[in-house]
Scaffold this motif. Structure first.
Motif, PDB file in Angstrom:
ATOM      1  N   GLU A 167       8.414  47.207  22.245  1.00 19.25           N
ATOM      2  CA  GLU A 167       7.374  46.198  22.468  1.00 19.25           C
ATOM      3  C   GLU A 167       7.858  45.112  23.427  1.00 19.25           C
ATOM      4  OE1 GLU A 167       4.741  46.457  18.333  1.00 19.25           O
ATOM      5  OE2 GLU A 167       6.387  45.008  18.493  1.00 19.25           O
ATOM      6  N   VAL A 168       9.125  44.729  23.297  1.00 19.64           N
ATOM      7  CA  VAL A 168       9.709  43.757  24.231  1.00 19.64           C
ATOM      8  C   VAL A 168       9.739  44.344  25.637  1.00 19.64           C
ATOM      9  CG1 VAL A 168      11.880  42.649  24.911  1.00 19.64           C
ATOM     10  CG2 VAL A 168      11.041  42.443  22.560  1.00 19.64           C
ATOM     11  N   ALA A 169      10.136  45.613  25.746  1.00 20.88           N
ATOM     12  CA  ALA A 169      10.167  46.278  27.049  1.00 20.88           C
ATOM     13  C   ALA A 169       8.782  46.305  27.680  1.00 20.88           C
ATOM     14  CB  ALA A 169      10.712  47.687  26.904  1.00 20.88           C
ATOM     15  N   ALA A 170       7.763  46.578  26.860  1.00 23.50           N
ATOM     16  CA  ALA A 170       6.398  46.634  27.374  1.00 23.50           C
ATOM     17  C   ALA A 170       5.934  45.264  27.848  1.00 23.50           C
ATOM     18  CB  ALA A 170       5.464  47.168  26.290  1.00 23.50           C
ATOM     19  N   ARG A 171       6.219  44.243  27.062  1.00 25.25           N
ATOM     20  CA  ARG A 171       5.759  42.885  27.418  1.00 25.25           C
ATOM     21  C   ARG A 171       6.461  42.383  28.683  1.00 25.25           C
ATOM     22  NH1 ARG A 171       7.104  40.706  23.155  1.00 25.25           N
ATOM     23  NH2 ARG A 171       8.915  39.465  23.737  1.00 25.25           N
ATOM     24  N   LEU A 172       7.769  42.537  28.751  1.00 25.06           N
ATOM     25  CA  LEU A 172       8.499  42.059  29.920  1.00 25.06           C
ATOM     26  C   LEU A 172       8.273  42.955  31.140  1.00 25.06           C
ATOM     27  CD1 LEU A 172      11.890  40.926  28.333  1.00 25.06           C
ATOM     28  CD2 LEU A 172       9.880  39.550  28.898  1.00 25.06           C
ATOM     29  N   GLU A 219       0.197  47.437  33.313  1.00 22.56           N
ATOM     30  CA  GLU A 219       0.166  47.066  31.888  1.00 22.56           C
ATOM     31  C   GLU A 219       0.910  48.131  31.090  1.00 22.56           C
ATOM     32  OE1 GLU A 219      -3.018  46.468  28.195  1.00 22.56           O
ATOM     33  OE2 GLU A 219      -3.715  47.087  30.187  1.00 22.56           O
ATOM     34  N   TYR A 220       1.856  47.706  30.265  1.00 16.95           N
ATOM     35  CA  TYR A 220       2.646  48.614  29.444  1.00 16.95           C
ATOM     36  C   TYR A 220       2.355  48.332  27.974  1.00 16.95           C
ATOM     37  CZ  TYR A 220       5.185  49.122  33.836  1.00 16.95           C
ATOM     38  OH  TYR A 220       5.508  49.350  35.154  1.00 16.95           O
ATOM     39  N   TYR A 221       2.252  49.381  27.183  1.00 12.85           N
ATOM     40  CA  TYR A 221       1.908  49.180  25.770  1.00 12.85           C
ATOM     41  C   TYR A 221       2.203  50.443  24.963  1.00 12.85           C
ATOM     42  CZ  TYR A 221      -2.288  51.746  27.195  1.00 12.85           C
ATOM     43  OH  TYR A 221      -3.150  52.698  27.704  1.00 12.85           O
ATOM     44  N   LEU A 222       2.285  50.265  23.635  1.00  9.38           N
ATOM     45  CA  LEU A 222       2.428  51.382  22.709  1.00  9.38           C
ATOM     46  C   LEU A 222       1.065  51.705  22.108  1.00  9.38           C
ATOM     47  CD1 LEU A 222       5.674  50.370  20.749  1.00  9.38           C
ATOM     48  CD2 LEU A 222       5.490  51.884  22.723  1.00  9.38           C
ATOM     49  N   GLU A 223       0.779  52.981  21.979  1.00  8.06           N
ATOM     50  CA  GLU A 223      -0.500  53.425  21.419  1.00  8.06           C
ATOM     51  C   GLU A 223      -0.225  54.394  20.278  1.00  8.06           C
ATOM     52  OE1 GLU A 223      -3.460  56.563  23.216  1.00  8.06           O
ATOM     53  OE2 GLU A 223      -3.837  54.615  24.157  1.00  8.06           O
ATOM     54  N   ASN A 224      -0.599  54.002  19.064  1.00  9.04           N
ATOM     55  CA  ASN A 224      -0.318  54.829  17.893  1.00  9.04           C
ATOM     56  C   ASN A 224      -1.403  55.886  17.701  1.00  9.04           C
ATOM     57  OD1 ASN A 224      -0.704  55.254  14.694  1.00  9.04           O
ATOM     58  ND2 ASN A 224       1.447  54.944  15.184  1.00  9.04           N
ATOM     59  N   GLY A 240      -1.323  58.357  14.872  1.00 12.79           N
ATOM     60  CA  GLY A 240      -0.848  59.021  13.662  1.00 12.79           C
ATOM     61  C   GLY A 240       0.649  59.280  13.712  1.00 12.79           C
ATOM     62  N   GLU A 241       1.043  60.547  13.638  1.00 12.20           N
ATOM     63  CA  GLU A 241       2.463  60.887  13.639  1.00 12.20           C
ATOM     64  C   GLU A 241       3.077  60.811  15.027  1.00 12.20           C
ATOM     65  OE1 GLU A 241       2.978  64.663  11.811  1.00 12.20           O
ATOM     66  OE2 GLU A 241       2.426  63.944   9.799  1.00 12.20           O
ATOM     67  N   THR A 242       2.238  60.613  16.012  1.00 15.96           N
ATOM     68  CA  THR A 242       2.704  60.497  17.396  1.00 15.96           C
ATOM     69  C   THR A 242       2.377  59.115  17.942  1.00 15.96           C
ATOM     70  OG1 THR A 242       2.416  62.862  17.850  1.00 15.96           O
ATOM     71  CG2 THR A 242       2.448  61.392  19.758  1.00 15.96           C
ATOM     72  N   THR A 243       3.301  58.534  18.692  1.00 15.81           N
ATOM     73  CA  THR A 243       3.054  57.280  19.401  1.00 15.81           C
ATOM     74  C   THR A 243       3.244  57.541  20.888  1.00 15.81           C
ATOM     75  OG1 THR A 243       3.694  55.831  17.582  1.00 15.81           O
ATOM     76  CG2 THR A 243       3.880  54.922  19.791  1.00 15.81           C
ATOM     77  N   TRP A 244       2.404  56.892  21.700  1.00 15.65           N
ATOM     78  CA  TRP A 244       2.489  57.028  23.144  1.00 15.65           C
ATOM     79  C   TRP A 244       3.027  55.732  23.750  1.00 15.65           C
ATOM     80  CZ3 TRP A 244       1.121  61.516  25.769  1.00 15.65           C
ATOM     81  CH2 TRP A 244       0.440  62.488  25.020  1.00 15.65           C
ATOM     82  N   PHE A 245       4.008  55.875  24.615  1.00 14.36           N
ATOM     83  CA  PHE A 245       4.486  54.755  25.422  1.00 14.36           C
ATOM     84  C   PHE A 245       3.706  54.851  26.737  1.00 14.36           C
ATOM     85  CE2 PHE A 245       8.709  52.358  26.418  1.00 14.36           C
ATOM     86  CZ  PHE A 245       7.975  51.237  26.789  1.00 14.36           C
TER      87      PHE A 245
END
Length: 335
Positions: A97-102, A111-116, A118-123
């Motif tokens: 999350e820090v990597a995405a924000r900075l 724009e960088y973000y994590l997307e949940n 379920g059992e998989t998360t996308w960077f």
């Protein structure tokens, strides 16, 4: 008017790849007007410069997988302040999350973000503007960096199985292990790499101390409270300053893909001019140098590009009402 800058430190793997392949990286950097020392030390360049540079590398080498291959040599230190900030985190989730924000700050317009899921998360990352034909290869760069970030924070033996892109990357990744087995798909608005959601709760296992090795461990920004156009141009120019080659207004316009006429108009609306911006930068650098007792007034004048010390003294007095020597003496008293 949008001015999007890019931290040049992340280009280090591409420069290394060029040199190792027998190509002179200086030729490619010169065509993009990116000083080599800026890649090593970290600094701000125009986003279009980076995209054009990447396109030039791929097509001059006739190697479509060049970017994926280059970032096999990626190290956390290439992210500079981002890596240092991540190192202080406790969990993988917090670090990413820090990597995405900075990252959204260091690579403006993206724009960088994590997307949940379920059992998989996308960077993920996305950007709306098209800067140059090289933009398609920035997808390759970003995916390769995402892979390295997930390995560094969660599991160094992890191998990616799935990613998605906003454009068809035409199987470029299949020539490069560990991406050769990845399943790919097209997404309507973002590029992303999938990894197990279970990684997020893991404790950050850390990596080699980056305090002394990270490039650009401090990002320099413009004068506090400056209008955005002034702050960003100041940042760009201050990064160019150590190379001793401050660009003309026309060259700055080319670097950021904005016409000189528009730049003049925006600077005037912000209460300054290009000359005024250069004067402010030289003044700020002069004050830093005057705080170094070992540097003479003559040395500082020539470092700042003045043809003679008297010209520097007159310019400094015009801006401050005092001479460099008087300023230095007052700083010594204040200390």
């Amino acid at each position: 008017m949008d001015i999007h800058l890019f931290n040049a430190g992340v280009l280090a793997p591409v420069v290394q790849f060029l040199d190792q392949s027998g190509s002179r990286s200086e030729k490619f950097l010169d065509r993009a007007r990116i000083p080599a020392e800026m890649v090593e030390a970290g600094g701000w360049v125009g986003k279009k410069q980076v995209y054009d540079f990447t396109y030039d590398v791929v097509h001059k080498l006739r190697c479509q997988e060049a970017v994926f291959s280059a970032y096999l040599n990626f190290e956390m230190k290439h992210l500079g302040p981002i890596a240092v900030a991540m190192q202080s985190c406790k969990t993988v989730k917090e670090a990413l999350e820090v990597a995405a924000r900075l990252g959204s700050l260091a690579y403006e317009g993206s724009e960088y973000y994590l997307e949940n899921d379920g059992e998989t998360t996308w960077f993920c990352y996305r950007e709306s503007n098209v800067y140059s034909p090289g933009q398609t290869y920035i997808n390759d760069m970003t995916l390769a960096v995402f892979y390295q970030l997930i390995r560094a924070t969660a599991d160094e033996n992890w191998r990616p199985q799935r990613f998605r892109t906003v454009v068809d990357i035409e199987g470029r990744h299949r020539a490069v292990e560990p991406f050769e087995e990845c399943h790919t798909g097209i997404h309507h608005n973002s590029t992303g790499m999938a990894f197990p959601t279970a990684f997020l709760s893991r404790r950050l296992h850390g990596w080699k101390d980056l305090t002394e090795t990270a490039s650009g461990t401090d990002w320099q920004f413009g004068p506090e409270g400056s209008p955005p156009v002034v702050e960003k141009l100041y940042r760009l120019l201050s990064s160019q300053f150590p190379s001793g080659k401050l660009p003309t207004l026309e060259l700055v316009g080319w670097m950021i893909d904005v016409s000189p006429r528009t730049l003049k108009r925006q600077l005037k609306a912000a209460g300054t001019s290009y000359t005024g911006l250069l004067d402010r930068l030289r003044f700020d650098v002069a004050c830093e140098m005057l705080a170094i007792p070992q540097m003479t007034i003559r040395e500082i004048a020539f470092e700042l590009g003045f043809s003679a010390p008297n010209n520097f003294v007159r310019s400094f007095r015009r801006m401050t009402g005092t001479t460099p020597g008087e300023y230095r003496a007052q700083c010594h008293v204040d200390q």
